[in-house]
Scaffold this motif. Structure first.
Motif, PDB file in Angstrom:
ATOM      1  N   PHE A  62       6.678 -10.187  26.658  1.00 12.09           N
ATOM      2  CA  PHE A  62       5.249  -9.863  26.612  1.00 12.09           C
ATOM      3  C   PHE A  62       4.426 -10.890  25.840  1.00 12.09           C
ATOM      4  O   PHE A  62       3.208 -10.782  25.769  1.00 12.09           O
ATOM      5  N   VAL A  63       5.085 -11.877  25.278  1.00 10.81           N
ATOM      6  CA  VAL A  63       4.414 -12.792  24.354  1.00 10.81           C
ATOM      7  C   VAL A  63       3.889 -14.044  25.040  1.00 10.81           C
ATOM      8  O   VAL A  63       2.941 -14.677  24.572  1.00 10.81           O
ATOM      9  N   GLY A  64       4.483 -14.407  26.178  1.00 13.48           N
ATOM     10  CA  GLY A  64       4.083 -15.644  26.825  1.00 13.48           C
ATOM     11  C   GLY A  64       4.455 -16.841  25.960  1.00 13.48           C
ATOM     12  O   GLY A  64       5.540 -16.897  25.380  1.00 13.48           O
ATOM     13  N   ASP A  65       3.514 -17.796  25.831  1.00 14.64           N
ATOM     14  CA  ASP A  65       3.800 -18.986  25.017  1.00 14.64           C
ATOM     15  C   ASP A  65       3.242 -18.874  23.603  1.00 14.64           C
ATOM     16  O   ASP A  65       3.173 -19.860  22.872  1.00 14.64           O
ATOM     17  N   ALA A  66       2.873 -17.652  23.171  1.00 14.12           N
ATOM     18  CA  ALA A  66       2.309 -17.480  21.825  1.00 14.12           C
ATOM     19  C   ALA A  66       3.362 -17.723  20.745  1.00 14.12           C
ATOM     20  O   ALA A  66       3.036 -18.227  19.668  1.00 14.12           O
ATOM     21  N   LEU A  67       4.603 -17.338  20.990  1.00 15.13           N
ATOM     22  CA  LEU A  67       5.695 -17.582  20.062  1.00 15.13           C
ATOM     23  C   LEU A  67       6.929 -17.989  20.862  1.00 15.13           C
ATOM     24  O   LEU A  67       7.158 -17.488  21.973  1.00 15.13           O
ATOM     25  N   THR A  68       7.734 -18.838  20.286  1.00 17.31           N
ATOM     26  CA  THR A  68       9.023 -19.138  20.896  1.00 17.31           C
ATOM     27  C   THR A  68       9.976 -17.981  20.614  1.00 17.31           C
ATOM     28  O   THR A  68       9.753 -17.168  19.708  1.00 17.31           O
ATOM     29  N   LEU A  69      11.062 -17.936  21.382  1.00 19.12           N
ATOM     30  CA  LEU A  69      12.057 -16.893  21.141  1.00 19.12           C
ATOM     31  C   LEU A  69      12.653 -17.027  19.749  1.00 19.12           C
ATOM     32  O   LEU A  69      12.879 -16.020  19.061  1.00 19.12           O
ATOM     33  N   ASP A  70      12.871 -18.250  19.282  1.00 17.91           N
ATOM     34  CA  ASP A  70      13.417 -18.433  17.936  1.00 17.91           C
ATOM     35  C   ASP A  70      12.439 -17.951  16.862  1.00 17.91           C
ATOM     36  O   ASP A  70      12.856 -17.352  15.854  1.00 17.91           O
ATOM     37  N   GLU A  71      11.137 -18.207  17.051  1.00 10.41           N
ATOM     38  CA  GLU A  71      10.140 -17.698  16.102  1.00 10.41           C
ATOM     39  C   GLU A  71      10.161 -16.178  16.063  1.00 10.41           C
ATOM     40  O   GLU A  71      10.097 -15.557  15.001  1.00 10.41           O
ATOM     41  N   LEU A  72      10.259 -15.564  17.234  1.00  8.36           N
ATOM     42  CA  LEU A  72      10.285 -14.108  17.301  1.00  8.36           C
ATOM     43  C   LEU A  72      11.563 -13.557  16.688  1.00  8.36           C
ATOM     44  O   LEU A  72      11.539 -12.522  16.012  1.00  8.36           O
ATOM     45  N   ARG A  73      12.686 -14.244  16.885  1.00 10.52           N
ATOM     46  CA  ARG A  73      13.945 -13.824  16.250  1.00 10.52           C
ATOM     47  C   ARG A  73      13.806 -13.797  14.732  1.00 10.52           C
ATOM     48  O   ARG A  73      14.299 -12.886  14.065  1.00 10.52           O
ATOM     49  N   THR A  74      13.136 -14.799  14.195  1.00 11.50           N
ATOM     50  CA  THR A  74      12.934 -14.836  12.744  1.00 11.50           C
ATOM     51  C   THR A  74      12.126 -13.633  12.284  1.00 11.50           C
ATOM     52  O   THR A  74      12.458 -12.972  11.288  1.00 11.50           O
ATOM     53  N   LEU A  75      11.066 -13.310  13.018  1.00 11.68           N
ATOM     54  CA  LEU A  75      10.192 -12.203  12.630  1.00 11.68           C
ATOM     55  C   LEU A  75      10.894 -10.858  12.765  1.00 11.68           C
ATOM     56  O   LEU A  75      10.767  -9.995  11.892  1.00 11.68           O
ATOM     57  N   THR A  76      11.635 -10.646  13.860  1.00  8.34           N
ATOM     58  CA  THR A  76      12.337  -9.364  14.010  1.00  8.34           C
ATOM     59  C   THR A  76      13.464  -9.247  12.976  1.00  8.34           C
ATOM     60  O   THR A  76      13.711  -8.155  12.443  1.00  8.34           O
ATOM     61  N   GLY A  77      14.119 -10.360  12.673  1.00  5.35           N
ATOM     62  CA  GLY A  77      15.158 -10.318  11.643  1.00  5.35           C
ATOM     63  C   GLY A  77      14.598  -9.898  10.301  1.00  5.35           C
ATOM     64  O   GLY A  77      15.189  -9.070   9.590  1.00  5.35           O
ATOM     65  N   GLU A  78      13.436 -10.449   9.945  1.00  2.75           N
ATOM     66  CA  GLU A  78      12.791 -10.083   8.685  1.00  2.75           C
ATOM     67  C   GLU A  78      12.294  -8.641   8.723  1.00  2.75           C
ATOM     68  O   GLU A  78      12.398  -7.905   7.734  1.00  2.75           O
ATOM     69  N   ALA A  79      11.739  -8.232   9.850  1.00  2.00           N
ATOM     70  CA  ALA A  79      11.128  -6.900   9.956  1.00  2.00           C
ATOM     71  C   ALA A  79      12.141  -5.787   9.728  1.00  2.00           C
ATOM     72  O   ALA A  79      11.833  -4.770   9.097  1.00  2.00           O
ATOM     73  N   TYR A  80      13.364  -5.949  10.240  1.00  2.00           N
ATOM     74  CA  TYR A  80      14.334  -4.857  10.203  1.00  2.00           C
ATOM     75  C   TYR A  80      15.411  -5.054   9.149  1.00  2.00           C
ATOM     76  O   TYR A  80      16.303  -4.201   9.003  1.00  2.00           O
ATOM     77  N   ALA A  81      15.317  -6.128   8.366  1.00  2.00           N
ATOM     78  CA  ALA A  81      16.341  -6.404   7.357  1.00  2.00           C
ATOM     79  C   ALA A  81      16.396  -5.328   6.276  1.00  2.00           C
ATOM     80  O   ALA A  81      17.461  -5.050   5.724  1.00  2.00           O
ATOM     81  N   GLY A  82      15.269  -4.712   5.958  1.00  2.00           N
ATOM     82  CA  GLY A  82      15.226  -3.748   4.870  1.00  2.00           C
ATOM     83  C   GLY A  82      15.461  -2.312   5.278  1.00  2.00           C
ATOM     84  O   GLY A  82      15.342  -1.402   4.439  1.00  2.00           O
ATOM     85  N   PHE A  83      15.780  -2.043   6.534  1.00  2.00           N
ATOM     86  CA  PHE A  83      16.010  -0.664   6.972  1.00  2.00           C
ATOM     87  C   PHE A  83      17.300  -0.131   6.344  1.00  2.00           C
ATOM     88  O   PHE A  83      18.260  -0.868   6.104  1.00  2.00           O
ATOM     89  N   ARG A  84      17.313   1.173   6.067  1.00  2.00           N
ATOM     90  CA  ARG A  84      18.398   1.766   5.289  1.00  2.00           C
ATOM     91  C   ARG A  84      19.688   1.959   6.078  1.00  2.00           C
ATOM     92  O   ARG A  84      20.727   2.225   5.498  1.00  2.00           O
ATOM     93  N   HIS A  85      19.635   1.882   7.414  1.00  2.00           N
ATOM     94  CA  HIS A  85      20.845   2.043   8.230  1.00  2.00           C
ATOM     95  C   HIS A  85      21.147   0.717   8.914  1.00  2.00           C
ATOM     96  O   HIS A  85      20.259   0.084   9.475  1.00  2.00           O
ATOM     97  N   PRO A  86      22.407   0.254   8.876  1.00  2.00           N
ATOM     98  CA  PRO A  86      22.724  -1.053   9.456  1.00  2.00           C
ATOM     99  C   PRO A  86      22.465  -1.146  10.956  1.00  2.00           C
ATOM    100  O   PRO A  86      22.225  -2.237  11.476  1.00  2.00           O
TER     101      PRO A  86
END
Length: 469
Positions: A62-86
């Motif tokens: 849904f992002v088009g060329d706004a972010l690369t897949l690697d950029e999005l991977r970084t953001l999703t990795g950061e977003a869910y890193a602090g969740f209490r269940h692995p």
């Protein structure tokens, strides 16, 4: 990927602009010009991936060329890193073929964290690239506000103001918002209902001079990025239960229609979701619509499941747009009539199309308490009131024992301790990170349901922070 307004008067635009705009200038909601479909082979290739990787791959469609897949991977990795269940989104079996999809392991104990932890990082990424500052305004019936504040607190280029209905959230929900004392955060308690709060937010966006002056952005599910970020968890659950080679059903407690719309969007992408149960409390406009094509707004009544105390479900406009053959003029006419009369005369053909997939279910407070008690007694599962509506709906309306049912467990039971204790005799404790919540200082402003007063408060907050930046 380009986006169009459901009402057809706003220019099409890309993902970045949709992210920052939230609501279209014509009052409509943004939708993808076309749905990115995955083949069964592509769905199978996603099985077994860690949740952040799965989320990045699906959202990137849904992002088009706004972010690369690697950029999005970084953001999703950061977003869910602090969740209490692995697992981030664990599945808990609570019946023969019934699975609670637990969406409450984020920082504020509710499903809104799933999207908003990512949304805050998306705002940061885009604003840093553009060198811009925004003011986020949002309305909450309980959970969106705390999740949005947690995602946006202390961010350099973002001010955030959240409106909640005074006295109509649980104490935990309120305190999770009002005890965040970061300088870029402001809370307003509106003397009215959630629908009043939502109307005020929409009115600020439609007020073009104010919108431009404040650089308004949205975190409610009127923002398409919120919906895009919710699609992955339905895919994650369905893939774990055999999709795409096995059909699944979903049962979702529904307020603003965004959560179940994300499941429907996953179906448009090719995920085999055969049936959608929409759970409602006494504020049952969507259930009435599906049962008898009765989309008539009634006064909002407080309930044990306050996040569903809504009569104007904003995201229904997105489904309506599709049901009307993506006709923006017809959609605008329906929405205008609804706002003017409190009734939406949905064409019979469109209503029948909706009933092929969606079924409504209503549960009152007594039934909700009985369901919480039943779940604890039968399987030892503690459910909050919203989740209980969805579990009862799944059991009542889905009879195919061979089809797994994904039940959206939207909030931690500790967010609604009074209701859970009434039903089970057990008062669920808050997780350690929130154990001192009741002792924290609160800060919020009470205002009448008046646009001028609210705009003045938003302006004062944003200007103070801009001067200090």
């Amino acid at each position: 990927m380009r986006y169009v307004s459901t009402r057809g008067e706003a220019a099409p635009r890309g993902f970045e602009d949709v992210l920052l705009a939230g609501l279209a200038e014509d009052g409509g909601l943004f939708m993808p010009e076309s749905w990115p479909a995955l083949t069964p082979e592509e769905w199978r290739s996603l099985r077994g991936l860690p949740y952040p990787e799965l989320a990045a791959r699906l959202i990137h469609r849904f992002v088009g060329d706004a972010l690369t897949l690697d950029e999005l991977r970084t953001l999703t990795g950061e977003a869910y890193a602090g969740f209490r269940h692995p697992a981030v989104v664990p599945l808990v079996q609570i019946g023969t073929n019934e699975f609670a999809m637990e969406l409450f392991h984020g920082p504020t104990l509710a499903f809104k964290d799933m999207a908003l932890q990512l949304l805050g990082r998306l705002f940061d990424h885009v604003l840093a690239k553009r060198g811009e500052r925004i003011t986020i305004v949002g309305a909450t019936s309980g959970d969106t506000g705390s999740a949005a504040i947690e995602a946006c607190r202390d961010r350099a280029a973002v001010d955030i103001v959240i409106l909640h209905p005074e006295g109509r959230t649980s104490e935990v929900q309120r305190r999770q918002m009002t005890t965040v004392l970061s300088p870029n955060v402001a809370n307003i308690a509106i003397q009215g209902s959630f629908d009043d709060c939502q109307d005020l937010v929409k009115a600020m966006f439609v007020d073009a001079p104010f919108r431009g002056e404040m650089r308004l952005a949205a975190v409610n599910s009127i923002n398409w990025a919120r919906i895009a970020a919710q699609i992955p968890y339905y895919a994650y659950a369905a893939l774990n239960l055999g999709a795409p080679d096995r059909e699944v059903a979903v049962s979702v407690p529904t307020g603003n229609f965004g959560n179940v719309l994300a499941a429907w969007a996953a179906k448009q992408m090719g995920l085999p979701i055969a049936k959608f149960v929409i759970g409602a409390n006494r504020n049952d406009i969507l259930a009435r619509f599906l049962a008898a094509n009765d989309m008539t707004a009634r006064p909002v009544e407080p309930s044990l499941s306050p996040s569903m105390d809504i009569q104007v479900s904003s995201n229904f406009e997105r489904l309506l747009f599709e049901l009307l053959g993506r006709d923006p003029a017809a959609t605008a006419a329906q929405m205008t009539a609804f706002r003017a009369t409190g009734r939406m005369p949905v064409p019979d053909a469109a209503w029948r199309e909706a009933t092929k997939l969606f079924t409504g279910f209503t549960l009152d407070d007594a039934g909700t308490l009985a369901e919480i008690a039943h779940l604890y007694r039968e399987v030892g599962y503690l459910a909050d009131p919203h989740t209980a509506v969805a579990t009862a709906g799944a059991r009542a309306l889905l009879f195919d024992a061979r089809m797994p049912v994904i039940i959206a467990a939207t909030a931690h039971p500790a967010k609604f301790p009074d209701a859970v204790e009434r039903a089970t005799g057990i008062r669920p404790p808050l997780p350690p990170a929130l154990a001192d919540l009741y002792a924290r200082e609160e800060r919020f402003t009470v205002l009448p349901n008046a646009l001028a007063d609210v705009e003045a408060q938003v302006r004062a907050h944003a200007r103070r922070n801009t001067a200090e930046a």
